[in-house]
Design a protein around this motif. Structure first.
Motif, PDB file in Angstrom:
ATOM      1  N   ASP A   7       0.319  -1.122   0.155  1.00 18.28           N
ATOM      2  CA  ASP A   7      -0.223  -0.244  -0.157  1.00 18.28           C
ATOM      3  C   ASP A   7       1.113   1.444  -0.420  1.00 18.28           C
ATOM      4  O   ASP A   7       0.582   2.261  -0.753  1.00 18.28           O
ATOM      5  N   SER A  12      -1.912   7.114   1.416  1.00 14.65           N
ATOM      6  CA  SER A  12      -1.792   5.528   1.229  1.00 14.65           C
ATOM      7  C   SER A  12      -3.263   5.491   2.424  1.00 14.65           C
ATOM      8  O   SER A  12      -3.675   4.002   2.356  1.00 14.65           O
ATOM      9  N   HIS A  26      -5.368   2.044   1.369  1.00 15.59           N
ATOM     10  CA  HIS A  26      -6.186   1.000   1.606  1.00 15.59           C
ATOM     11  C   HIS A  26      -7.176   0.115   2.201  1.00 15.59           C
ATOM     12  O   HIS A  26      -7.740  -0.668   1.793  1.00 15.59           O
ATOM     13  N   LYS A  75       0.045  -6.362  -4.964  1.00 16.83           N
ATOM     14  CA  LYS A  75      -1.778  -6.101  -4.051  1.00 16.83           C
ATOM     15  C   LYS A  75      -2.322  -7.273  -4.683  1.00 16.83           C
ATOM     16  O   LYS A  75      -3.090  -7.240  -4.045  1.00 16.83           O
TER      17      LYS A  75
END
Length: 500
Positions: free
Chosen positions: A66, A77, A81, A104
């Motif tokens: 992230d 960030s 997230h 991710k």
């Protein structure tokens, strides 16, 4: 095996630092020194993520990636997230964002968020595909002013195959609505790569130097096998048998593929009232790129000669020295098969795709191009250094500047070691048919989960274990979880493939 920390991956200049006025020699020296400092290697940039992933600490790996997505895309960030990396504010084309989104996607798979995994893989695919399809050798060898790390990340050929394979696998876990299309896309991409004219466009006459590395590639069976699996799930037995037959040929006769083909072709009998439990094992930590050195081969020098005409003879002596190149580093060279117990039955996995081997073979095939580009880049920088040296009236000062420039610009060379680091070393598979009912799925006593098997249906289980010394994570498809059972719709053979 990860890149050791380095002072630089590509030449970069700290924009907040400016050289003081003074003699031109001092000025040039300062600029050249600035080019060699201030950048971290790619391996060190992703070290926190890679270490967490390889240890099986998926929460920490997710937090680390992230941060990298945030830095590359300029999105806070917290937004990365909270949106699971799917915020519209995140532009996959910014910097290395598309590559980070692949990482991710794997953390989301490990954490059981199949929807997010699929969406992230698709965003990366749609960003990387135009770069991959539109590349040509002329542009590849022609833009030599900067290190490769400054260029947009394209993705290795094998990564494009595995990306589509992961899409199909994640979709099977998520219900399989689009798995048919993803499975088709795997072999479509493979045929596109194998049929590439990369290098051929340089051949304007019969004496031209050309080299097409894709001609050396071996076909991989995972696309044909997954297509057969999806067609089997959708009761398309004839089509499934044909796909399994191709997979059997391309895999060199893997036993589990033979079993699948025998069932679909009618060579072996399927007992009434049973369902298929299909296991996909994503085992070990996959190959990564690290910086190495390579001698300049005759083929690489011949390829480089295509562009050297514009540089006269500046590259001659440089071409005889080693150049820095990305090389494949294998982390887990051998992934032992795993034995699983389901009820009173045991089954052992077999290798369908050895990612290590494919990555190494493709890297070796492409190395002449990579070395040729490094030679050209070094020659270009030597030419720039000579031009700078010619600006001095004092011959001694000019020679010193030329020598200093060559040394510093050569030291600034860094191989492009960007690669998808959460890939497995191997993808293994196993199959077992069981009577309808609920079962405990066990992996050597270290991991277990409940599954439901239904007559005529397929239960999909993915075993994820990047750290071979740690317990595995077991992922069960959304329709086969005992604790959250949902009636799956009956799958009919589609009249046309969807286009997800």
């Amino acid at each position: 095996m990860i890149d050791p920390p380095r002072s630089t991956n590509v030449p970069c200049v700290d924009q907040d630092r400016r050289p003081h006025r003074g003699p031109r020699l001092a000025h040039l020296s300062f600029v050249l020194l600035a080019l060699t400092a201030g950048c971290a290697s790619y391996g060190s940039k992703v070290e926190r993520f890679t270490n967490a992933w390889n240890a099986g600490d998926y929460d920490s790996a997710d937090a680390a990636i992230d941060g990298l997505i945030s830095k590359a895309s300029g999105v806070p960030s917290e937004v990365v997230h909270d949106s699971r990396g799917l915020s519209e504010a995140i532009d996959p084309s910014e910097g290395d964002t598309a590559l980070y989104l692949l990482e991710k996607a794997m953390t989301q798979l490990a954490l059981g968020d199949f929807d997010a995994c699929i969406d992230l893989l698709r965003r990366s695919r749609d960003t990387l595909d135009p770069r991959h399809v539109n590349r040509d050798a002329s542009a590849f060898i022609g833009t030599v002013a900067l290190d490769d790390g400054f260029a947009d990340y394209v993705g290795a050929d094998y990564e494009h195959i595995v990306l589509r394979s992961m899409l199909a696998i994640a979709d099977l876990l998520n219900g399989g609505d689009d798995a048919f299309a993803y499975a088709i896309q795997i072999d479509e991409k493979q045929e596109q790569i194998l049929g590439s004219d990369f290098g051929a466009e340089l051949s304007e006459d019969e004496n031209a130097v050309t080299y097409s590395p894709q001609e050396q590639y071996q076909r991989v069976a995972i696309g044909a096998y997954l297509l057969g699996l999806v067609q089997e799930t959708k009761f398309m037995t004839d089509e499934g048998a044909k796909a399994y037959e191709r997979a059997l040929e391309w895999s060199g006769g893997v036993g589990v593929v033979q079993d699948a083909y025998d069932e679909m072709s009618g060579a072996s009998r399927i007992e009434q009232g049973t369902g298929l439990v299909h296991i996909i094992y994503l085992g070990g930590s996959g190959p990564v790129l690290v910086e190495g050195a390579s001698p300049v081969s005759d083929l690489a020098l011949a390829l480089a000669s295509i562009a050297l005409v514009v540089l006269e003879n500046e590259a001659g002596p440089l071409a005889q020295t080693q150049v820095r190149v990305p090389v494949v580093a294998v982390q887990d060279s051998f992934v032992p098969p795993i034995t699983l117990r389901v009820g009173d039955r045991t089954v052992t996995t077999e290798t369908l795709l050895d990612v290590n081997t494919v990555a190494q073979q493709q890297s070796d095939a492409n190395m002449p191009w990579i070395v040729a580009r490094a030679v050209l880049r070094r020659a270009f920088k030597a030419g720039v250094s000579k031009i700078a040296a010619n600006q001095f009236d004092d011959r001694g000062a000019g020679e010193l500047v030329n020598l200093l420039g060559n040394l510093l610009l050569t030291a600034a060379e860094r191989a492009d070691t960007r690669s998808w680091r959460a890939l497995p070393a191997e993808i293994q598979i196993a199959r077992v048919r069981l009577p309808e009912g609920e079962y405990v799925f066990e992996l050597g006593g270290s991991a277990s989960t409940g599954i439901r098997v239904r007559s005529g249906r397929t239960t999909h289980v993915v075993v994820l274990r990047p750290n071979l010394a740690a317990p595995a994570t077991l992922l069960v498809d959304v329709y086969s979880r005992v604790q959250d059972v949902v009636d799956a719709p009956v799958s009919e053979a589609p009249t046309a493939a969807p286009v997800p």
